[in-house]
Design a protein around this motif. Structure first.
Motif, PDB file in Angstrom:
ATOM      1  N   ALA A  24      -8.930  46.561  40.436  1.00 31.39           N
ATOM      2  CA  ALA A  24      -8.998  47.997  40.714  1.00 31.39           C
ATOM      3  C   ALA A  24     -10.331  48.586  40.296  1.00 31.39           C
ATOM      4  CB  ALA A  24      -7.854  48.709  39.996  1.00 31.39           C
ATOM      5  N   GLU A  25     -10.927  48.034  39.233  1.00 26.10           N
ATOM      6  CA  GLU A  25     -12.193  48.547  38.731  1.00 26.10           C
ATOM      7  C   GLU A  25     -13.372  48.129  39.605  1.00 26.10           C
ATOM      8  OE1 GLU A  25     -13.741  48.902  34.249  1.00 26.10           O
ATOM      9  OE2 GLU A  25     -13.894  46.874  35.013  1.00 26.10           O
ATOM     10  N   ARG A  26     -13.254  46.968  40.256  1.00 25.07           N
ATOM     11  CA  ARG A  26     -14.418  46.387  40.918  1.00 25.07           C
ATOM     12  C   ARG A  26     -14.352  46.334  42.445  1.00 25.07           C
ATOM     13  NH1 ARG A  26     -18.615  45.897  37.170  1.00 25.07           N
ATOM     14  NH2 ARG A  26     -17.616  45.723  35.119  1.00 25.07           N
ATOM     15  N   ALA A  27     -13.216  46.616  43.035  1.00 28.82           N
ATOM     16  CA  ALA A  27     -13.091  46.498  44.487  1.00 28.82           C
ATOM     17  C   ALA A  27     -12.663  47.822  45.100  1.00 28.82           C
ATOM     18  CB  ALA A  27     -12.080  45.404  44.844  1.00 28.82           C
ATOM     19  N   GLU A  28     -13.114  48.072  46.329  1.00 31.35           N
ATOM     20  CA  GLU A  28     -12.703  49.294  47.035  1.00 31.35           C
ATOM     21  C   GLU A  28     -11.297  49.162  47.606  1.00 31.35           C
ATOM     22  OE1 GLU A  28     -17.128  49.319  46.967  1.00 31.35           O
ATOM     23  OE2 GLU A  28     -15.671  47.845  47.692  1.00 31.35           O
ATOM     24  N   SER A  29     -10.911  47.923  47.950  1.00 31.43           N
ATOM     25  CA  SER A  29      -9.598  47.695  48.551  1.00 31.43           C
ATOM     26  C   SER A  29      -8.901  46.534  47.856  1.00 31.43           C
ATOM     27  CB  SER A  29      -9.724  47.381  50.050  1.00 31.43           C
ATOM     28  OG  SER A  29     -10.359  48.447  50.734  1.00 31.43           O
ATOM     29  N   LEU A  30      -7.561  46.607  47.804  1.00 30.23           N
ATOM     30  CA  LEU A  30      -6.757  45.559  47.185  1.00 30.23           C
ATOM     31  C   LEU A  30      -5.776  44.998  48.204  1.00 30.23           C
ATOM     32  CD1 LEU A  30      -5.754  47.181  43.748  1.00 30.23           C
ATOM     33  CD2 LEU A  30      -7.793  45.853  44.296  1.00 30.23           C
ATOM     34  N   VAL A  31      -5.561  43.674  48.126  1.00 21.71           N
ATOM     35  CA  VAL A  31      -4.525  43.011  48.908  1.00 21.71           C
ATOM     36  C   VAL A  31      -3.630  42.285  47.916  1.00 21.71           C
ATOM     37  CG1 VAL A  31      -4.015  41.320  50.711  1.00 21.71           C
ATOM     38  CG2 VAL A  31      -6.100  42.708  50.862  1.00 21.71           C
ATOM     39  N   VAL A  32      -2.395  42.739  47.767  1.00 19.57           N
ATOM     40  CA  VAL A  32      -1.454  42.166  46.798  1.00 19.57           C
ATOM     41  C   VAL A  32      -0.638  41.089  47.496  1.00 19.57           C
ATOM     42  CG1 VAL A  32       0.411  42.648  45.176  1.00 19.57           C
ATOM     43  CG2 VAL A  32      -1.346  44.385  45.612  1.00 19.57           C
ATOM     44  N   LEU A  33      -0.729  39.862  46.986  1.00 17.14           N
ATOM     45  CA  LEU A  33      -0.071  38.714  47.606  1.00 17.14           C
ATOM     46  C   LEU A  33       1.075  38.208  46.739  1.00 17.14           C
ATOM     47  CD1 LEU A  33      -3.308  36.797  48.610  1.00 17.14           C
ATOM     48  CD2 LEU A  33      -1.734  37.872  50.215  1.00 17.14           C
ATOM     49  N   ARG A  34       2.130  37.753  47.410  1.00 20.33           N
ATOM     50  CA  ARG A  34       3.244  37.108  46.718  1.00 20.33           C
ATOM     51  C   ARG A  34       3.873  36.097  47.659  1.00 20.33           C
ATOM     52  NH1 ARG A  34       8.816  39.889  44.390  1.00 20.33           N
ATOM     53  NH2 ARG A  34       9.385  38.187  42.985  1.00 20.33           N
ATOM     54  N   ASP A  35       3.948  34.859  47.203  1.00 21.17           N
ATOM     55  CA  ASP A  35       4.540  33.779  48.002  1.00 21.17           C
ATOM     56  C   ASP A  35       3.916  33.699  49.387  1.00 21.17           C
ATOM     57  OD1 ASP A  35       6.279  33.157  45.901  1.00 21.17           O
ATOM     58  OD2 ASP A  35       7.807  34.553  46.631  1.00 21.17           O
TER      59      ASP A  35
END
Length: 556
Positions: free
Chosen positions: A236-247
């Motif tokens: 969250a501190e270093r990227a403009e966008s997040l992709v949360v992955l699970r399985d």
């Protein structure tokens, strides 16, 4: 999938180089990856624009590294099947053969691996390996390549490039090696860098410098960054966008601020709850309930309401002219947790080795329950060690892979000749039960266990002798934050239940704040300051302590 010529791929496209940085440099659509009959990535979509950073986050097994390998053309063949589309710089690259993909890798697609110690050849100098990266620029003059290598070393903060150039990997620190890798990655001026957990093995201050460096290079060179991490705070501190992955699936994605502050999926909320930097008081209720929790801080971080279980007084250890430990003092009250923190080379490990009787101090004294550790017979030292057990940093290397769990946990009982065979078997079961593992694990080997299960076995082995003191040497640094949270929950529960005393060695100040009562900050073998966690973290007196705390990823 659209096949394309190599010339089309390697030529920078006008779209990818748009000055506003919004057009996708990398676009992944419907990506699927299977190993044999097992599908490990399922319909993943995301994009990375030039000059922007996107973070893939999730636990081990979530598919992060597999996605990175797909983007880099490094999936094993045969054995893997890939579907969907991966467009890079305006061209579809997923269907390219290795011969056609190889000119991209290194030149246009850079890669920073997780462990610099294994990424570099230990029997070749840094300079000889750097020339391989310099050759990717197309420059044939060795002198010009050498000049470019020195320039990029300086750019990534290596102040003595000649020494780095002439050194072998083992002669440089972890932070320096990671800077070398970053320098070699950016030397050919790639359009996109894939960084796979680039700071997970580094001290918090070095981590901040490396991440700051990547931010600077990304901005100055308009490089796209695909950051792979299990730490939501860093992402969250270093990227403009997040992709949360699970399985292998995308649980949710979007702008960092949105996913970070108001996660929509339950899994993202759990990830956020497991990040120490974001939840400093998570275990405070548990620590407040400990019967011997200290109050009334006195000199050296000791508290007056509980007796000292460990007492270290003016201890020193020198190796030639190097003062590894220089006049270190601290005390640990019974039933509490004391943390030793500091960067690599601060003297933490040497202090622990002296406490365990593995090394002798040149001066000062160490006692456990009033009994001096050094200057005793082997039989006396053996009795001291029975009450003093160690949980190592890395469960992947601290357990014999050829032994079954029953033998691993029972080994201390056999060495100290505790009871008969039947009673030892029962003690092993009790120890496993205490760490949440049942009899099904008795006949398994470490290779059959997950990282968290291995560390639980290591803790069970330490508990088998029912010690008073447990030394925890970076016990969760090799684990994902969710697995780490489970181990910390276990340790705090065992402490409340058994009145255990912990000496917790760590460079993770966010984790220290969660679980420790008192802390000693070490720098270059000396105590910088010592006291209660509340005081040190809320009102640090030394610039070095403030620097350590400033390097913790911010919840803001």
């Amino acid at each position: 999938m659209t096949m394309t010529t190599l010339d089309t791929i390697t030529a920078p496209s006008a779209v990818a180089r748009a000055s506003d940085g919004t057009a996708p440099l990398l676009e992944v659509r419907g990506l699927t990856v299977s190993y044999g009959d097992t599908q490990v990535v399922r319909g993943v979509d995301f994009s990375v624009a030039a000059g922007r950073a996107v973070a893939l986050i999730g636990e081990s097994g979530s598919g992060k590294s597999t996605i990175a390998k797909a983007v880099l053309g490094l999936l094993p063949t045969p054995g893997s099947r890939v579907g969907g589309e991966v467009d890079f710089d305006g061209a579809e690259i997923l269907a390219l053969s290795e011969r056609r993909f190889r000119p991209l890798r290194g030149r246009r697609l850079g890669f920073i691996p997780q462990d610099p110690a294994t990424a570099l050849n230990p029997v070749r100098t840094i300079g000889s390996q750097a020339h391989e990266a310099a050759a990717l620029t197309g420059e044939t003059d060795a002198a010009v390549r050498r000049q470019a290598i020195f320039a990029v070393f300086e750019q990534v903060g290596l102040t003595d490039p000649q020494r780095v150039y002439d050194s072998y990997p083992h002669q440089l620190s972890g932070g320096m090696l990671q800077r070398v890798l970053i320098g070699l990655t950016v030397l050919p001026e790639p359009a996109l860098i894939v960084a796979d957990e680039p700071t997970s093995a580094l001290d918090v201050t070095i981590q901040k410098r490396i991440l700051d460096l990547l931010d600077t290079l990304r901005t100055e060179r308009n490089i796209g960054l695909l950051l792979i991490t299990h730490d939501l705070a860093i992402a969250a501190e270093r990227a403009e966008s997040l992709v949360v992955l699970r399985d292998g699936r995308v649980e949710e994605s979007g702008p960092s601020r949105e996913v970070f502050t108001t996660p929509k999926s339950e899994y993202a909320r759990l990830l956020r709850a497991d990040v120490p930097a974001l939840n400093p008081d998570r275990y405070r209720v548990g620590t407040a309930e400990r019967p011997n929790r200290p109050e009334g801080e006195t000199e050296g971080g000791m508290h007056g309401s509980a007796p000292a279980r460990i007492h270290v007084s003016e201890v020193s250890r020198h190796y030639g002219s190097v003062r590894a430990v220089d006049g270190v003092s601290f005390s640990v009250a019974a039933g509490t947790t004391h943390a030793l923190v500091g960067e690599s080379g601060s003297g933490k490990t040497t202090t622990v080795r002296m406490l365990l009787g593995l090394e002798s101090p040149d001066g000062g004294s160490i006692s456990v329950d009033g009994t001096r550790v050094h200057g005793r017979s082997k039989a006396d030292l053996r009795r001291v060690r029975r009450q003093l057990q160690l949980v190592y940093q890395n469960p992947f290397t601290s357990l014999d892979p050829s032994w079954q769990v029953r033998r691993i946990v029972g080994e201390p009982l056999e060495r100290f000749r505790v009871g008969d065979r039947a009673s030892r078997r029962e003690r092993v079961r009790e120890a496993l039960d205490a760490v949440g593992l049942d009899e099904r694990y008795l006949n398994r080997r470490p290779t059959d266990l997950s990282g968290g299960q291995r560390q639980r076995v290591a803790i069970a082995r330490a508990l088998a002798l029912k010690p008073e003191v447990v030394v925890l040497d970076e016990p969760t640094s090799a684990l994902d934050v969710t697995v780490q949270a489970g181990i910390i929950e276990l340790l705090t529960h065992l402490q409340r239940e058994r009145g255990l005393t912990y000496l917790f060695v760590s460079h993770d100040l966010a984790l220290v704040r969660q679980i420790a009562d008192t802390v000693t900050v070490l720098r270059r073998g000396q105590v910088v300051e010592s006291g209660s966690v509340e005081r040190i973290f809320s009102n640090p007196e030394h610039d070095y302590t403030r620097a350590l705390l400033d390097a913790v990823p911010s919840a803001d």
